[in-house]
Design a protein around this motif. Structure first.
Motif, mmCIF file in Angstrom:
data_model
loop_
_atom_site.group_PDB
_atom_site.id
_atom_site.type_symbol
_atom_site.label_atom_id
_atom_site.label_comp_id
_atom_site.label_asym_id
_atom_site.label_seq_id
_atom_site.Cartn_x
_atom_site.Cartn_y
_atom_site.Cartn_z
ATOM 1 N N VAL A 59 0.865 -1.175 0.000
ATOM 2 C CA VAL A 59 0.000 0.000 0.000
ATOM 3 C C VAL A 59 0.901 1.225 0.000
ATOM 4 C CG1 VAL A 59 -1.780 1.268 1.246
ATOM 5 C CG2 VAL A 59 -1.805 -1.242 1.235
ATOM 6 N N THR A 60 0.907 1.985 -1.060
ATOM 7 C CA THR A 60 1.841 3.103 -1.201
ATOM 8 C C THR A 60 1.452 4.250 -0.279
ATOM 9 O OG1 THR A 60 2.239 2.498 -3.504
ATOM 10 C CG2 THR A 60 2.908 4.714 -2.806
ATOM 11 N N LEU A 61 2.383 4.628 0.619
ATOM 12 C CA LEU A 61 2.143 5.711 1.559
ATOM 13 C C LEU A 61 3.204 6.791 1.413
ATOM 14 C CD1 LEU A 61 1.222 3.699 4.788
ATOM 15 C CD2 LEU A 61 -0.344 4.710 3.108
ATOM 16 N N THR A 62 2.824 8.007 1.724
ATOM 17 C CA THR A 62 3.740 9.157 1.657
ATOM 18 C C THR A 62 4.600 9.194 2.911
ATOM 19 O OG1 THR A 62 2.085 10.383 0.389
ATOM 20 C CG2 THR A 62 3.856 11.665 1.421
ATOM 21 N N VAL A 78 -7.126 10.178 2.561
ATOM 22 C CA VAL A 78 -7.448 8.953 3.299
ATOM 23 C C VAL A 78 -7.668 7.857 2.273
ATOM 24 C CG1 VAL A 78 -9.032 7.802 4.869
ATOM 25 C CG2 VAL A 78 -8.502 10.231 5.198
ATOM 26 N N LYS A 79 -6.936 6.766 2.427
ATOM 27 C CA LYS A 79 -7.084 5.633 1.522
ATOM 28 C C LYS A 79 -7.970 4.586 2.183
ATOM 29 C CE LYS A 79 -2.764 6.106 -1.049
ATOM 30 N NZ LYS A 79 -1.693 5.374 -1.743
ATOM 31 N N LEU A 80 -8.917 4.082 1.429
ATOM 32 C CA LEU A 80 -9.808 3.036 1.898
ATOM 33 C C LEU A 80 -9.466 1.770 1.133
ATOM 34 C CD1 LEU A 80 -12.131 2.864 3.947
ATOM 35 C CD2 LEU A 80 -13.725 3.308 2.077
ATOM 36 N N ILE A 81 -8.911 0.773 1.869
ATOM 37 C CA ILE A 81 -8.465 -0.450 1.201
ATOM 38 C C ILE A 81 -9.356 -1.625 1.597
ATOM 39 C CG2 ILE A 81 -6.089 0.335 1.018
ATOM 40 C CD1 ILE A 81 -5.401 -1.573 3.309
ATOM 41 N N SER A 82 -9.450 -2.588 0.696
ATOM 42 C CA SER A 82 -10.297 -3.763 0.914
ATOM 43 C C SER A 82 -9.528 -4.802 1.729
ATOM 44 C CB SER A 82 -10.700 -4.365 -0.430
ATOM 45 O OG SER A 82 -9.561 -4.954 -1.060
ATOM 46 N N ASN A 114 -9.892 0.829 -2.683
ATOM 47 C CA ASN A 114 -11.294 0.977 -3.067
ATOM 48 C C ASN A 114 -11.686 2.416 -3.347
ATOM 49 O OD1 ASN A 114 -11.858 -1.728 -2.919
ATOM 50 N ND2 ASN A 114 -12.818 -1.661 -0.899
ATOM 51 N N GLN A 115 -11.156 3.347 -2.525
ATOM 52 C CA GLN A 115 -11.565 4.739 -2.637
ATOM 53 C C GLN A 115 -10.508 5.634 -1.984
ATOM 54 O OE1 GLN A 115 -13.271 6.858 -4.517
ATOM 55 N NE2 GLN A 115 -15.252 5.895 -4.003
ATOM 56 N N ILE A 145 -12.574 18.410 11.745
ATOM 57 C CA ILE A 145 -12.850 16.981 11.722
ATOM 58 C C ILE A 145 -13.782 16.746 10.549
ATOM 59 C CG2 ILE A 145 -13.891 15.031 12.948
ATOM 60 C CD1 ILE A 145 -13.133 16.498 15.565
ATOM 61 N N PHE A 146 -13.311 15.953 9.603
ATOM 62 C CA PHE A 146 -14.102 15.650 8.420
ATOM 63 C C PHE A 146 -14.839 14.327 8.635
ATOM 64 C CE2 PHE A 146 -10.658 18.388 7.037
ATOM 65 C CZ PHE A 146 -11.286 19.280 6.174
ATOM 66 N N VAL A 147 -16.070 14.266 8.160
ATOM 67 C CA VAL A 147 -16.898 13.075 8.312
ATOM 68 C C VAL A 147 -17.186 12.534 6.919
ATOM 69 C CG1 VAL A 147 -19.004 12.118 9.293
ATOM 70 C CG2 VAL A 147 -17.893 14.089 10.394
ATOM 71 N N TRP A 148 -16.883 11.232 6.728
ATOM 72 C CA TRP A 148 -16.901 10.638 5.388
ATOM 73 C C TRP A 148 -17.589 9.280 5.433
ATOM 74 C CZ3 TRP A 148 -12.354 7.583 2.999
ATOM 75 C CH2 TRP A 148 -12.543 7.385 1.622
ATOM 76 N N SER A 149 -18.491 9.056 4.493
ATOM 77 C CA SER A 149 -19.174 7.767 4.406
ATOM 78 C C SER A 149 -18.359 6.735 3.645
ATOM 79 C CB SER A 149 -20.533 7.937 3.722
ATOM 80 O OG SER A 149 -20.356 8.367 2.375
ATOM 81 N N GLY A 150 -17.333 7.179 2.902
ATOM 82 C CA GLY A 150 -16.511 6.266 2.116
ATOM 83 C C GLY A 150 -17.084 5.918 0.768
ATOM 84 N N ASP A 151 -18.232 6.510 0.439
ATOM 85 C CA ASP A 151 -18.903 6.138 -0.808
ATOM 86 C C ASP A 151 -18.393 6.912 -2.020
ATOM 87 O OD1 ASP A 151 -20.516 4.322 0.524
ATOM 88 O OD2 ASP A 151 -22.071 5.812 0.944
ATOM 89 N N SER A 152 -17.718 8.044 -1.787
ATOM 90 C CA SER A 152 -17.253 8.855 -2.907
ATOM 91 C C SER A 152 -15.918 9.483 -2.544
ATOM 92 C CB SER A 152 -18.279 9.943 -3.240
ATOM 93 O OG SER A 152 -18.318 10.914 -2.202
ATOM 94 N N THR A 153 -15.396 10.279 -3.456
ATOM 95 C CA THR A 153 -14.108 10.928 -3.212
ATOM 96 C C THR A 153 -14.260 12.220 -2.420
ATOM 97 O OG1 THR A 153 -14.271 12.085 -5.337
ATOM 98 C CG2 THR A 153 -13.127 9.956 -5.319
#
Length: 398
Positions: free
Chosen positions: A132-135, A157-161, A167-168, A202-210
């Motif tokens: 998983v490529t990280l900075t 934020v990377k979302l991995i399976s 994934n996103q 603080i950001f709130v994210w459902s993970g469904d989009s970018t």
């Protein structure tokens, strides 16, 4: 300390000034209504004095029937109640920007460049680089989100399976650096640091989009740590404010003493520019109570009431100081022998003169009692003498 006995027998703590029930606290236990007592002293289980490779503890995880402690130098395992510490072999290079958790039934660690997993074995093949490529040189906090894992990576934020495929990706404005992540219900909460020194969010994210779903300003430039609390998250900021995310509003729960001193700076000196005064996993929730492990030294000004150690937020009491750090050491040894007033250990005891010791078992050993605190005089690396007080150590009364 300014005190008055509360008429309802419920102690409260207000760090904002000298008006209230308790103005400041140090090493206090307020677990029972109507009682404010001194807390039991903590015990130093291990540290860099015992093992030079033991750095800052970053994450403690229960995996494969043992506790796994990630530090910024190495990874260690231990069990309770023996606290027998083992340095893992073949573990990846970790640092202050690493994090650890259990994901996909594997112990999972973020490093400066990638994500590694461990199945609990002792062979080199038991550690796997998941590519998983990280900075580099940015924090890499993680959170399990269903069957996915969210990983902070600079302003993304990377979302991995569970197959470790991407994934996103959420991309935040460039001035925000991700510092801490928690998943609650159907959302990922992302705490940040504003690199320009302005308001962090603080950001709130459902993970469904970018794109994130909504954001919450915190009134400080840095969110140190998040913890699940009620149906949302609680956060501790660089202003010393503890609060919860209530929609798009940061709702205050309590403030550390530094919060009420705007001229005092509490950020992240001493090499902790990635982690701040509370590490990513330096805060946890038990029921409705929040525990925080803080570094209380301020970067500017002078605030003796900003004690380092464990602080507790209890909604019925407030925010109070529970425990200071201690150099008293737990030693596990089942083969002690006694000759006169000298105890000989089967291995190097790692104690220093003045340390306190308590015996959990005295089978075959005479002259000492269980549950009694003794104080050590070091004779050699494997020999000690015991006194009943630190004054007894000075007077050489053994």
């Amino acid at each position: 300390m300014y005190m008055k006995i509360p008429s309802n027998k419920q102690w409260t703590q207000d760090n904002s000034g000298d008006v209230g029930i308790l103005r400041s606290t140090t090493n206090m236990a307020m677990d029972t209504i109507g009682k404010a007592t001194l807390a039991r002293k903590v015990i130093n289980v291990t540290g860099s004095r015992s093992d030079s490779d033991f750095g800052y503890p970053i994450a403690i995880t229960y995996f494969n029937n043992k506790y796994v402690c990630l530090t910024n130098q190495e990874i260690f395992t231990f069990n309770l109640p023996t606290y027998s510490i083992t340095d893992l072999t073949y573990d990846p290079a970790v640092g202050l920007n690493s994090d650890a958790l259990v994901f996909n039934d594997l112990y999972t660690v973020s490093t400066d460049t990638s994500v590694y997993t461990w199945n609990g074995g002792t062979f080199s093949g038991d550690w796997v680089n998941r590519s998983v490529t990280l900075t580099t040189n940015v924090p890499h906090p993680m959170a399990v989100f269903g069957i996915q894992c969210a990983i902070g990576n600079g302003n993304t934020v990377k979302l991995i399976s569970n197959a470790y495929a991407l994934n996103q990706t959420l991309t935040l404005p460039t001035e925000y650096q991700v510092t801490t992540i928690r998943a609650v219900n159907n959302y990922i909460y992302i705490g940040t640091k504003n690199l320009n020194g302005d308001n962090a969010k603080i950001f709130v994210w459902s993970g469904d989009s970018t794109a994130f779903d909504y954001e919450c300003e915190v009134g400080a430039s840095w969110v140190f740590s998040l913890t699940p609390y009620l149906s949302t998250v609680a956060a501790i900021t660089s202003q010393g404010q503890l609060g919860i995310v209530n929609g798009t509003t940061f709702q205050e729960l309590a403030g550390f003493p530094v919060y009420y001193k705007p001229h005092v700076r509490w950020q992240g000196a001493g090499g902790l520019t990635l982690n701040g005064k509370v590490f990513n996993r330096g805060m946890c929730t038990v029921g409705n109570t929040i525990y925080l492990n803080i570094e209380g030294d301020v970067d500017s000004g002078f605030m003796p009431e900003m004690q380092s150690g464990i602080w507790v937020y209890d909604p019925a009491i407030g925010l109070y100081h529970r425990a200071s750090a201690s150099y008293d050491t737990l030693v596990t040894d089942s083969s002690l022998t006694r000759s006169g007033d000298v105890l000989t250990t089967s291995a190097s005891h790692q104690l220093k003169t003045g340390d306190a010791v308590v015996f959990s078992s005295i089978s075959g050993l005479t002259g000492v009692s269980t549950s009694t605190k003794y104080f050590v005089t070091v004779v050699s690396a494997t020999e000690i003498k015991l006194s009943q007080s630190r004054k007894g150590v000075q007077l050489q009364n053994y």
